[in-house]
Design a protein around this motif. Structure first.
Motif, short mmCIF file in Angstrom:
data_model
loop_
_atom_site.label_atom_id
_atom_site.label_comp_id
_atom_site.label_asym_id
_atom_site.label_seq_id
_atom_site.Cartn_x
_atom_site.Cartn_y
_atom_site.Cartn_z
N THR A 106 -12.88 37.63 23.39
CA THR A 106 -11.96 37.99 22.31
C THR A 106 -11.83 36.86 21.31
OG1 THR A 106 -10.73 39.45 23.80
CG2 THR A 106 -9.62 38.76 21.78
N GLU A 107 -11.74 35.62 21.80
CA GLU A 107 -11.65 34.46 20.91
C GLU A 107 -12.89 34.33 20.04
OE1 GLU A 107 -10.85 30.95 23.16
OE2 GLU A 107 -9.09 31.82 24.15
N VAL A 108 -14.07 34.52 20.64
CA VAL A 108 -15.32 34.41 19.89
C VAL A 108 -15.37 35.48 18.80
CG1 VAL A 108 -17.83 34.71 20.04
CG2 VAL A 108 -16.62 33.33 21.75
N LEU A 109 -14.97 36.69 19.12
CA LEU A 109 -14.96 37.76 18.12
C LEU A 109 -14.00 37.43 16.98
CD1 LEU A 109 -15.00 40.82 20.55
CD2 LEU A 109 -16.82 40.19 18.97
N ASP A 110 -12.83 36.92 17.33
CA ASP A 110 -11.85 36.57 16.30
C ASP A 110 -12.35 35.43 15.42
OD1 ASP A 110 -10.14 38.51 17.25
OD2 ASP A 110 -8.88 37.12 18.39
N GLU A 111 -12.97 34.42 16.04
CA GLU A 111 -13.43 33.26 15.28
C GLU A 111 -14.58 33.60 14.34
OE1 GLU A 111 -14.50 30.35 18.17
OE2 GLU A 111 -12.44 29.66 18.50
N THR A 112 -15.50 34.43 14.80
CA THR A 112 -16.71 34.70 14.03
C THR A 112 -16.59 35.92 13.13
OG1 THR A 112 -17.65 36.06 15.81
CG2 THR A 112 -18.13 33.69 15.86
N GLY A 113 -15.60 36.77 13.39
CA GLY A 113 -15.47 38.00 12.62
C GLY A 113 -16.48 39.06 13.00
N ALA A 114 -17.20 38.85 14.10
CA ALA A 114 -18.20 39.82 14.53
C ALA A 114 -17.54 41.03 15.19
CB ALA A 114 -19.17 39.17 15.52
#
Length: 283
Positions: free
Chosen positions: A104-112
């Motif tokens: 979830t953090e990776v998705l939020d950070e990258t906007g993917a």
């Protein structure tokens, strides 16, 4: 540790010798400012194996994938605070919650919109387990599981795994096991609770592309066939299907250049490329 350093050095040297004259654009390694490209729209999250960490198992494969232009991310999961250099020991369900949060953090950070998951050993199991159990299958594009104990295993003895880790990490594994045991090991044995959860009903989730890669000579996930997911939508392959003379074993699969190529082909099957076969470590 010495074994893994030797394997990594050999793999990196081989990769350097085999690299094309014009390298692919660099992506990112644990870089929150990295943004997915049109060619590689999904960040790749790497999940290490039992007793390992984010910086000592799939880290060289992560570097290799990042060099192809992907945004890549990893984090140690399942470690006890007292032994941060020994990951993956805590219960599978607890680690799965950690991994979900990290995704979830990776998705939020990258906007993917989605990530791809690449895991080795317990991390391979987690790539399957998290996708099925954590309610985020729609946020996962592809799963590439390397030598996962999908249907359970004896690990050929955890003491052997601890020995192969070597050096200070071997000592840390021993101390962590003495203090806390290994709930994940209990979860992952044949008929362990996590294995039952994963294999009760379909493993593969709709809309997710799955690839399971293992070696015919894997000595820890045995029988080796138990790594595979025999369901529609899943590609199951032995390293030896492509490179028949590769003697690579369980730990070596994380550092084997043949496996690296199979992983990158699985992440981007539309541009899968043939590659010259090498030989990984049988250990």
């Amino acid at each position: 540790m010495r074994l893994r350093i030797a394997l990594a050095a050999a793999a990196l040297l081989t990769a350097a010798l085999a690299a094309p004259a014009s390298a692919a654009p660099s992506g990112g390694v644990n870089d929150s400012s990295c943004r997915p490209s049109t060619a590689h729209p999904r960040p790749v999250v790497f999940l290490h194996g039992l007793g390992a960490t984010s910086y000592e198992d799939l880290n060289f494969l992560q570097d290799h994938v990042a060099a192809q232009g992907y945004c890549t991310f990893s984090r140690t999961y399942g470690a006890y605070p007292q032994f941060p250099v020994v990951g993956g020991l805590r219960p599978i369900a607890d680690s799965a919650t950690e991994i979900k949060q990290f995704v979830t953090e990776v998705l939020d950070e990258t906007g993917a919109a989605q990530v791809d998951l690449v895991g080795h050993s317990e991390g391979g199991f987690q790539s399957l387990y998290v996708t099925k159990t954590q309610g985020i299958a729609d946020r996962i594009g592809s799963v590439v599981a390397i030598a996962p104990p999908t249907h359970g295993t004896t690990f050929a003895g955890l003491t052997k795994l601890a020995y192969l880790l070597g050096g200070a990490e071997r000592d840390a594994v021993g101390k962590a096991l003495t203090a806390f045991g290994c709930p994940a090991c209990d979860n992952l044995i044949t008929d362990g609770s996590a294995v039952q959860t994963l294999t009760n009903g379909p493993v593969a989730q709709p809309g997710v592309h799955y690839t399971v890669i293992t070696s015919q000579f894997d000595e820890l996930v045995t029988p080796t066939e138990t790594a595979f997911v025999r369901e529609p939508g899943v590609t199951n392959e032995y390293v030896q299907d492509t490179c028949p003379f590769d003697p690579v074993g369980h730990i070596g699969e994380a550092y084997d250049l043949n496996v690296w190529h199979l992983v990158t082909n699985a992440l981007d099957p539309a541009h899968a490329a043939k590659f010259p076969c090498g030989a990984g470590s049988p250990g």
